[in-house]
Structure formats: structure tokens, C-alpha cells
Scaffold this motif. Structure first.
Motif, mmCIF file in Angstrom:
data_model
loop_
_atom_site.group_PDB
_atom_site.id
_atom_site.type_symbol
_atom_site.label_atom_id
_atom_site.label_comp_id
_atom_site.label_asym_id
_atom_site.label_seq_id
_atom_site.Cartn_x
_atom_site.Cartn_y
_atom_site.Cartn_z
ATOM 1 N N PHE B 433 -11.875 10.804 -39.969
ATOM 2 C CA PHE B 433 -12.629 9.692 -41.119
ATOM 3 C C PHE B 433 -13.135 8.684 -40.364
ATOM 4 N N ALA B 434 -11.846 8.405 -39.846
ATOM 5 C CA ALA B 434 -12.167 7.072 -38.509
ATOM 6 C C ALA B 434 -13.847 7.213 -37.726
ATOM 7 N N LYS B 435 -13.740 8.463 -37.037
ATOM 8 C CA LYS B 435 -15.189 8.489 -36.945
ATOM 9 C C LYS B 435 -15.768 8.965 -36.920
ATOM 10 N N ALA B 436 -17.030 9.405 -38.622
ATOM 11 C CA ALA B 436 -17.417 9.620 -39.211
ATOM 12 C C ALA B 436 -18.248 8.226 -39.657
ATOM 13 N N VAL B 437 -16.712 7.144 -40.670
ATOM 14 C CA VAL B 437 -17.100 5.920 -40.674
ATOM 15 C C VAL B 437 -17.541 4.864 -39.295
ATOM 16 N N GLY B 438 -17.459 5.895 -38.367
ATOM 17 C CA GLY B 438 -17.779 4.795 -36.466
ATOM 18 C C GLY B 438 -19.577 4.897 -37.498
ATOM 19 N N GLN B 439 -19.931 5.959 -37.012
ATOM 20 C CA GLN B 439 -21.068 6.329 -36.721
ATOM 21 C C GLN B 439 -22.445 5.516 -38.382
ATOM 22 N N LEU B 440 -21.686 4.772 -38.563
ATOM 23 C CA LEU B 440 -22.513 4.223 -40.456
ATOM 24 C C LEU B 440 -22.746 2.761 -40.091
ATOM 25 N N GLU B 441 -23.993 2.537 -40.605
ATOM 26 C CA GLU B 441 -24.775 1.429 -39.863
ATOM 27 C C GLU B 441 -23.644 -0.028 -41.141
ATOM 28 N N PHE B 442 -23.639 0.642 -42.906
ATOM 29 C CA PHE B 442 -23.378 -0.529 -43.279
ATOM 30 C C PHE B 442 -22.049 0.319 -44.375
ATOM 31 N N VAL B 443 -20.982 -0.335 -44.030
ATOM 32 C CA VAL B 443 -19.854 -0.026 -44.827
ATOM 33 C C VAL B 443 -18.775 -0.881 -45.492
ATOM 34 N N VAL B 444 -19.539 -0.755 -46.858
ATOM 35 C CA VAL B 444 -17.688 -1.759 -47.696
ATOM 36 C C VAL B 444 -17.141 -1.139 -47.864
ATOM 37 N N ALA B 445 -15.683 -1.593 -47.525
ATOM 38 C CA ALA B 445 -14.205 -0.795 -47.790
ATOM 39 C C ALA B 445 -13.520 -1.413 -48.563
ATOM 40 N N GLN B 446 -12.751 -0.801 -49.263
ATOM 41 C CA GLN B 446 -12.072 -1.210 -50.681
ATOM 42 C C GLN B 446 -11.279 -0.863 -50.102
ATOM 43 N N ASP B 447 -10.119 -1.766 -50.582
ATOM 44 C CA ASP B 447 -8.698 -1.463 -49.879
ATOM 45 C C ASP B 447 -7.373 -2.096 -49.877
ATOM 46 N N LEU B 448 -6.310 -1.407 -50.072
ATOM 47 C CA LEU B 448 -5.089 -1.934 -50.007
ATOM 48 C C LEU B 448 -4.525 -2.759 -48.454
ATOM 49 N N PHE B 449 -4.460 -2.231 -47.813
ATOM 50 C CA PHE B 449 -3.865 -2.744 -46.148
ATOM 51 C C PHE B 449 -5.249 -2.424 -45.625
ATOM 52 N N PRO B 450 -5.497 -3.289 -44.342
ATOM 53 C CA PRO B 450 -5.602 -3.053 -42.769
ATOM 54 C C PRO B 450 -5.465 -1.393 -42.873
ATOM 55 N N ASN B 451 -6.563 -0.918 -42.011
ATOM 56 C CA ASN B 451 -6.793 0.475 -41.710
ATOM 57 C C ASN B 451 -7.962 0.562 -40.493
ATOM 58 N N GLU B 452 -8.061 1.162 -40.242
ATOM 59 C CA GLU B 452 -9.379 1.625 -39.009
ATOM 60 C C GLU B 452 -10.448 1.558 -39.868
ATOM 61 N N VAL B 453 -10.943 2.018 -41.224
ATOM 62 C CA VAL B 453 -12.179 1.473 -41.968
ATOM 63 C C VAL B 453 -12.302 0.059 -42.255
ATOM 64 N N THR B 454 -11.226 -0.303 -42.180
ATOM 65 C CA THR B 454 -11.201 -1.411 -42.808
ATOM 66 C C THR B 454 -11.581 -2.488 -41.610
ATOM 67 N N GLU B 455 -11.337 -2.482 -40.191
ATOM 68 C CA GLU B 455 -11.715 -2.803 -39.094
ATOM 69 C C GLU B 455 -13.102 -2.863 -38.874
ATOM 70 N N VAL B 456 -13.366 -1.641 -38.709
ATOM 71 C CA VAL B 456 -15.397 -2.374 -38.373
ATOM 72 C C VAL B 456 -15.759 -1.945 -40.030
ATOM 73 N N ALA B 457 -15.658 -2.184 -40.792
ATOM 74 C CA ALA B 457 -16.536 -2.580 -42.175
ATOM 75 C C ALA B 457 -17.493 -3.402 -41.879
ATOM 76 N N THR B 458 -18.309 -3.105 -42.707
ATOM 77 C CA THR B 458 -19.454 -5.005 -43.059
ATOM 78 C C THR B 458 -18.608 -5.466 -43.944
ATOM 79 N N LEU B 459 -18.239 -5.155 -44.927
ATOM 80 C CA LEU B 459 -17.739 -5.790 -46.303
ATOM 81 C C LEU B 459 -16.873 -5.037 -46.137
ATOM 82 N N VAL B 460 -15.407 -6.051 -46.637
ATOM 83 C CA VAL B 460 -14.541 -5.095 -47.632
ATOM 84 C C VAL B 460 -13.383 -6.239 -48.368
ATOM 85 N N LEU B 461 -13.842 -4.817 -49.195
ATOM 86 C CA LEU B 461 -12.994 -5.874 -50.688
ATOM 87 C C LEU B 461 -11.722 -5.330 -51.046
#
Lengths: 204, 540
Positions: B433-461
Motif C-alpha cells: 500500500f505504501a508503494k502504491a501511495v508513493g505513485q500518487l501525485e496528490f494524497v490526502v491522508a486522514q489518520d490517527l497516528f503518523p505512518n508511511e502514508v501520512t509521511e508522504v501525503a500532501t495533506l494530512v488531516l
């Protein structure tokens, strides 16, 4: 005021030690099974067998009985502590039980108990240093017509006076039963179970 | 429906219940300790005794029985006449209370149960203000009976609710009553501690302060706690719970009566599974990354940023390059608002249900029971709302993908933007999943804790824990159960529902009920919300 907490999480039984109950005792307990609809029902006679074999019922023994009967150990604990007939600590070769119910009390059980204490040199619930006698009291021995009464192991003595105590203690056969015990507690091992009268069988 | 007469008043009651239950349901205040509607009847506490009319032994009609009868043990029957408002009944209640309090230490000032204790309540309502006991009180010991529970034997009234619970509901037989008469005590076999997955319920069942929760011990006086109706998010069973909080901090969870789902109980996993909400590592403010620079945008600007960036992606790559990964931790309302918003911007957006956490085995109680004998179930699916989110995805229609296929396609470059919702208390981002997310241009991550997705997301909520949100969950059986917000989101964060509500184009305050009404217009299913019945006057 310090009020210590009793630790019930740690086991008090030593799981590495060899089993307490001999194969013979276990076989005897198993021979009770066919009398009852459930194994749980064999608990009381099983505990008597264990007490006879070990003298008292320790934590470890309760646990092992539970395993043999396939019931929770907590239920064995529950039953053992409910009945005053079961001992949870080591006791002497013979146990003297003085009745403390109202009839015996009126007929002088209090004085009698004091006489036993004096002669044995121990208090209630205690065992003589030589391990010969333990002294206890119980609510009613169902011998009100022979009050005050005393039980030595399984033998009843009625109308015991304080003066009788030395003679009673000196008699080596003071715990010998004149009649055989109930078949409930002494099944004959190896006998064909179907031919023996079934003590626990339900009527009707 | 049988009709009985209580204190001269005719009461219509349900079939097959006892007089005590009928009286409690009709609003009578009858004291009782040993009776609990979820357990077998033992009639041992003698507090609920009543007078009952019986056929006269002399013949010729009915007369009041000379002896009192336990109301918890008498089944209702048409024409039955009983009374609680009599001198004899009240005298009995006073005397029984006096007996129960003979050896009670009266240590309410240091007792956790104070404020929700039936000894206090009944003493006040039915007891005498003074004790005539002159002898020294018998002091029973305090016992450490399990990793989570303490037993103060001296406060115990021997109602045996806890013992019956371990025998009838869990089937683990941990607890027993030892010794006899005045020396009775509740105990466990040494080394076989009270450690079953439902053991926390014995603390709830205890009408006095004898069984106490180590986790809650001395944490808070109960009268400071605010009780909020919620639904446990721990598994797909969806137990009705109360969140007890004070000043924005959760202190404990208690089960709420919810027949057919959790009855009176809940499991320890759910009971103690809320701690992550107060974890210091939580994401509490939105984060934006622009060309290697990280900043905290004001909440007001979030809708604008999302809207502008999404439109840019659609213009460059097309409306089918947007995906939303919904989480089974979301409320139905939140999922609906998010889908509504994304589809309004990108009409071809792909809907994906995120990973559904499966853990351990299905646990049924009593241990070893099957079929109708099962009284409580802990499910493997450790999320509250898979079915709700699935329903919204299915009813919305349009392109959808499973999570695995989405990972593959995104890795292959099929998507340019995604809104990814987490909200799992445990780490959940897989390598794929982290690899898949890495391919994206714009990512909004809505999450409780920091993780591989929130590390690379353009916008973290920041996402919120269940007690900080409101909405509804659809449980394993399709029952839609609403839950209320117990505490505010952490400083700087906003409730998930609130910002999704604003994104979807609404103004004002988000309300689960209002959004549900809108949803019901589109998806009829959401008009069928099932709330747990209110608690009776005398809590069990």
C-alpha cells in the motif's frame, strides 16, 4: 493500619512436584462415577477418599481432584471449605470433634471441651506435638439424645463426661467402628460394578 | 399479557417475567442485590421480599400470606395480588439492610463505588440511619484475584452475581463462594486467577464496592463523570456502551443494556481498548507539504486546498484518476459525506474499502457453547462498520475496487490522486500500500497516528477516536446503531464529521442525526436506526 492484599494470582501448588494422589486413590474415585449422573456428584466421596489417604485436603489435592472429576478447581475449593468435615491443613492421626450445638452445650459440652484441651494441651483447631490428636468442634453430630457427644475419627461416643476423658484417650481402639462403613466410601475395587448394590442410585 | 395488582394498582406486564421485574419496569423502586435479569435467580439477598395474596387455608377466598415471598422468584400470573407498601415489607427491608451492613467498613470516602453504590442508595431509601452492632466488626481480607480486578471482601454482600456470571455467561468458573455462613467469602482458586475475556463485567455486576477495576481504581469519583451513549468500535458485534468522561478525558467504558446484541455485557478488549485516544503521538493538526516545505494550514483553508488540488489533477489526468480509500472505522455519515464530496468534484472517482482488520478467533461464551446457548460473542473483525461502508459504496454505485486490486492498479500508475482514510488504532499500512501511495501525485491522508502514508501525503488531516465523533455504525448483523460524542477532539483537531460536512458543502454544525436523515432520502436503509433501550430506573 496495614491491610495486606492476599495474592491469588500466583499458584500455591508446586506444578513440578510428583502427583499427590496415588493411582490407587484415583482409581477409587473413578469407581464412584457410575453411581451418579454427573462426575461432579462424586465430589464428596472423592474428597473423603483423598482425606483418608493424605490426612487432609491441600490446595494441590483439590486441584488434582478437580482434574480427575473434570470440574473447575474453584468448585472443589468451594465445597471443601463449606464442610467442616474436610480439613485443609495437616492434622493428627485421630481427630476429636466435640459437638457444640445447643443440646450438647446444655449437657456440658463446654466443660468437656475444656477437659480435652487440658488433657491434650492444645486448643481448638490445633494438633498435639506428637501428631496423635487434633481437636475440633462441630455444629451438630446428630446425637442429641446422647449429649454431650464426641466423634473420634468416625466413631461416635455419647454421654461423655469430663472424667471419662483420660480413659477415652488411653483406649487405642477409641476410633474403631463396630459396624462396617457405608459402601459409599469403600467400594470394593475390581468387583463387577453391575452386581454391586448402587448406593447413589435414584429411587423412582 | 398478564395483569397483576401491585399495591392496589393494576399493572400489565410481559409474559414470563417475575414480579420483581414487572414492578421495576412499572416504576416501583424495589431493592434487590442478588437478582439480575441476565443471571439465574437465587433469591438469597432477601431484600425484594413482598406480601402476596394466597388462598386461605381456612377456605373461602384469598388472604395475605403470613410469610414474605421473594418477588424475584415469583412468576407473574394473571390476577396475582402483591404489595410492597406494607409495614411488614418495609420492616424486612430495614432489618436486612442492617444485617448486610453489620460488618461493612463504611469506607465510602475511599471507595470507588461511592456514588453508584446500591448499599448507599438502599441504606438511604430503605435502611435505618444507625446500626445497633456493638461488637467488633469482622474484617475480611482484600484479595488480588486477577490481573485487572481487585476484591475487597469486607465490602461484599455475597449476592453471588459475579460467581453466577463466571458460571453462566463465561463458563470459565473462575469465582466461587468459600466457607460457610458468616465466614462466606468470594474467592478464586490460587493461581487460577479471574482472567477471562469478559471478566470486567463482574465489576459492573457488583452492586457494592467489593469488586473493583484496577484500571479505574482511585482515578475519578464517579459523580464527576459524564455518561455518553456510544457504540464500542472494537469489533463488528457493536456493543452498546457508555463512555464515562470528565473534562475531555475518558476514564472508563461500561456496557449498556442492548438486547440481542450484547445484552448487559461487553468484553475486556472493548472495555480497555480506548486508551489510544489519549495517546500523545496522535496527529492533532492538519499538515500540508508544498515542495519540501511542511506547514500547518488553517482549518478554513482546507476545503479550498483540497478542491483546487483535486481539480488540477482531474484537468491534467482525467476524472477517473481519483480514488477514495474508505475505512471500516468510519461512521456511516462520515463515509457518506466523503463519497458525496469526492463524487461531486470527480464524478468518476473510484470507491475502495480499506483493509478490514481480522484478528484471532471467533470467541463464543459460555466457553464451548454453540447455537442458542451462546450468550456473548467477540468477533474477529476488529472494526465497527465494514457493513456500513460497504453499503454506502454499493448504494452509491460507480467505479469501485477491492483494496488489493486498488494497490496493484495504483502501483501500475492507474491513479493520480487519492483520499485515504485510516483511523485504525493499530499500524495498518502494508508495504504494497505504501508503494502504491508513493505513485500518487496528490494524497490526502486522514489518520490517527503518523505512518508511511501520512509521511508522504500532501495533506494530512487528523482523525478522531470514536468517543470524539458522532454518527452510526452498522454491526455484523446489519443493525445501524447511533453513537454520541463524549469528548471534544484534541486541541487543534476538528471532528472528522465536521470537516467532511464542511467539505461536502454544508455550513453550521455537523450532527449525526441530521446527516442520517439526508442519507435516508438516498439510501432508505439508513432510516432504520436501532437505539438501545433506555436504562431502567434502578440500574442492574
Amino acid at each position: 493500619m496495614a491491610w495486606p492484599t492476599i495474592d491469588r494470582q500466583s499458584p500455591v501448588t508446586d506444578s513440578d512436584a510428583p502427583p499427590l494422589l496415588s493411582d490407587e486413590v484415583k482409581a477409587k474415585i473413578r469407581s464412584f462415577f457410575e453411581r451418579y449422573e454427573t462426575r461432579r456428584a462424586a465430589l464428596l466421596p472423592a474428597l473423603h477418599v483423598v482425606q483418608e489417604s493424605l490426612g487432609y485436603i491441600s490446595w494441590r489435592a483439590m486441584d488434582e481432584v478437580a482434574t480427575v472429576l473434570d470440574i473447575p478447581a474453584s468448585e472443589v475449593f468451594d465445597v471443601v471449605t463449606f464442610y467442616t468435615h474436610y480439613w485443609t491443613k495437616p492434622r493428627g492421626k485421630k481427630t476429636i470433634v466435640v459437638c457444640r450445638s445447643i443440646t450438647c452445650e446444655l449437657m456440658g459440652a463446654g466443660v468437656l471441651l475444656e477437659a480435652f484441651k487440658r488433657h491434650l494441651g492444645v486448643g481448638e483447631g490445633e494438633t498435639t506435638p506428637d501428631g496423635a490428636y487434633s481437636l475440633a468442634t462441630e455444629e451438630c453430630l446428630a446425637q442429641c439424645d446422647h449429649a454431650p457427644c464426641v466423634l473420634i475419627n468416625e466413631k461416635k461416643h455419647g454421654r461423655v463426661k469430663p472424667d471419662d476423658v483420660p480413659a477415652l484417650l488411653a483406649d487405642p481402639d477409641n476410633d474403631k467402628l463396630e459396624v462396617p462403613r457405608s459402601d459409599l466410601y469403600d467400594p470394593v475395587l475390581g468387583e463387577d460394578a453391575t452386581t454391586r448394590p448402587r448406593g447413589g442410585e435414584r429411587k423412582g | 399479557m398478564p395483569k397483576i395488582e401491585i399495591d392496589g394498582i393494576e399493572v400489565e406486564c410481559r409474559d414470563g417475567i417475575t414480579v420483581l421485574q414487572a414492578a421495576l419496569e412499572a416504576g416501583w423502586s424495589v431493592p434487590h442485590y442478588c437478582y439480575h435479569p441476565g443471571l439465574s435467580v437465587v433469591a438469597s439477598c432477601r431484600l425484594c421480599l413482598m406480601e402476596m395474596q394466597m388462598p386461605s387455608p381456612k377456605g373461602g377466598g384469598m388472604e395475605w400470606s403470613s410469610k414474605l415471598v421473594p418477588s424475584c422468584q415469583v412468576p407473574v400470573k394473571n390476577g396475582l395480588v402483591v404489595r410492597f407498601a406494607s409495614d411488614q415489607v418495609k420492616r424486612n427491608q430495614r432489618r436486612v439492610m442492617e444485617f448486610l451492613l453489620l460488618n461493612h467498613p463504611l469506607d465510602c470516602p475511599v471507595c470507588d463505588q461511592a456514588g453508584e453504590c446500591l448499599l448507599q442508595d438502599y441504606s438511604y431509601e430503605f435502611g435505618d440511619p444507625t446500626s445497633r452492632m456493638r461488637d467488633e466488626k469482622h474484617k475480611s481480607p482484600k484479595k488480588d484475584i486477577g490481573p485487572r480486578t481487585l476484591l475487597y471482601s469486607d465490602r461484599c454482600v455475597l449476592c453471588t452475581r459475579c460467581v453466577r456470571f463466571t458460571r453462566e455467561i463465561t463458563g470459565t468458573h473462575d469465582l466461587c463462594v468459600t466457607h460457610r455462613g458468616s465466614e462466606n467469602e468470594i474467592d478464586v482458586f490460587p493461581g487460577k486467577a479471574l482472567d477471562n475475556p469478559l471478566q470486567g463485567n463482574v465489576v459492573d455486576l457488583c452492586p457494592v464496592g467489593a469488586l473493583l477495576d484496577k484500571d479505574f481504581l482511585f482515578k475519578q469519583r464517579v459523580w464527576f463523570l459524564k455518561r455518553t451513549k456510544s457504540i464500542c468500535p472494537g469489533c463488528s458485534t457493536g456493543c452498546a456502551v457508555s463512555v464515562d468522561s470528565n473534562e475531555g478525558v475518558v476514564y472508563r467504558l461500561k456496557p449498556r443494556y442492548n438486547p440481542g446484541v450484547n445484552d448487559w455485557w461487553m468484553c475486556d478488549e472493548g472495555r480497555f481498548g480506548w486508551k489510544y485516544m489519549h495517546d500523545a503521538n496522535r496527529i492533532t493538526a492538519p499538515v500540508i507539504r508544498r515542495g519540501g516545505v511542511t506547514g500547518t494550514p488553517p482549518w478554513d483553508s482546507v476545503p479550498e486546498i483540497v478542491d483546487a488540488r483535486l481539480r488540477a489533477v482531474i484537468e491534467a489526468h482525467g476524472p477517473d484518476k481519483v480514488a477514495v480509500v474508505l475505512s471500516p472505522m468510519m461512521a456511516c455519515e462520515e463515509a457518506w459525506l466523503l463519497v458525496r464530496f469526492l463524487r461531486s468534484v470527480a464524478s468518476e472517482a473510484t470507491l475502495v474499502l480499506g483493509p478490514v482488520p481480522i484478528q484471532g478467533q471467533l470467541q463464543m461464551f459460555p466457553v464451548g457453547s454453540t447455537g442458542d446457548a451462546v450468550r456473548f460473542t467477540i468477533r474477529r473483525e476488529k472494526c465497527p462498520n465494514r457493513r456500513g461502508v460497504e453499503t454506502i459504496i454499493a448504494e452509491t454505485g460507480g467505479p469501485t475496487l477491492s483494496f488489493e486490486v486498488f494497490c496493484e492498479q495504483a502501483t501500475a500508475g492507474a491513479f493520480a490522486a487519492a483520499w485515504i482514510v485510516g483511523g485504525y488504532p493499530e499500524p495498518w499500512v502494508t508495504k504494497d500500500f505504501a508503494k502504491a501511495v508513493g505513485q500518487l501525485e496528490f494524497v490526502v491522508a486522514q489518520d490517527l497516528f503518523p505512518n508511511e502514508v501520512t509521511e508522504v501525503a500532501t495533506l494530512v488531516l487528523p482523525a478522531c477516536g470514536f468517543a470524539q465523533r458522532e454518527g452510526s455504525f452498522m454491526n455484523f448483523g446489519g443493525r445501524i446503531q447511533p453513537f454520541d460524542r463524549a469528548i471534544a477532539p484534541p486541541d487543534g483537531a476538528k471532528g472528522d464529521g465536521q470537516y467532511l460536512y464542511e467539505l461536502a458543502g454544508f455550513t453550521g454544525l455537523y450532527s449525526g442525526r441530521a446527516v442520517r436523515e439526508m442519507m435516508a432520502q438516498e439510501i432508505h436503509l439508513f432510516s432504520m436506526v436501532k437505539e438501545a433501550p433506555p436504562m431502567p430506573v434502578h440500574q442492574h
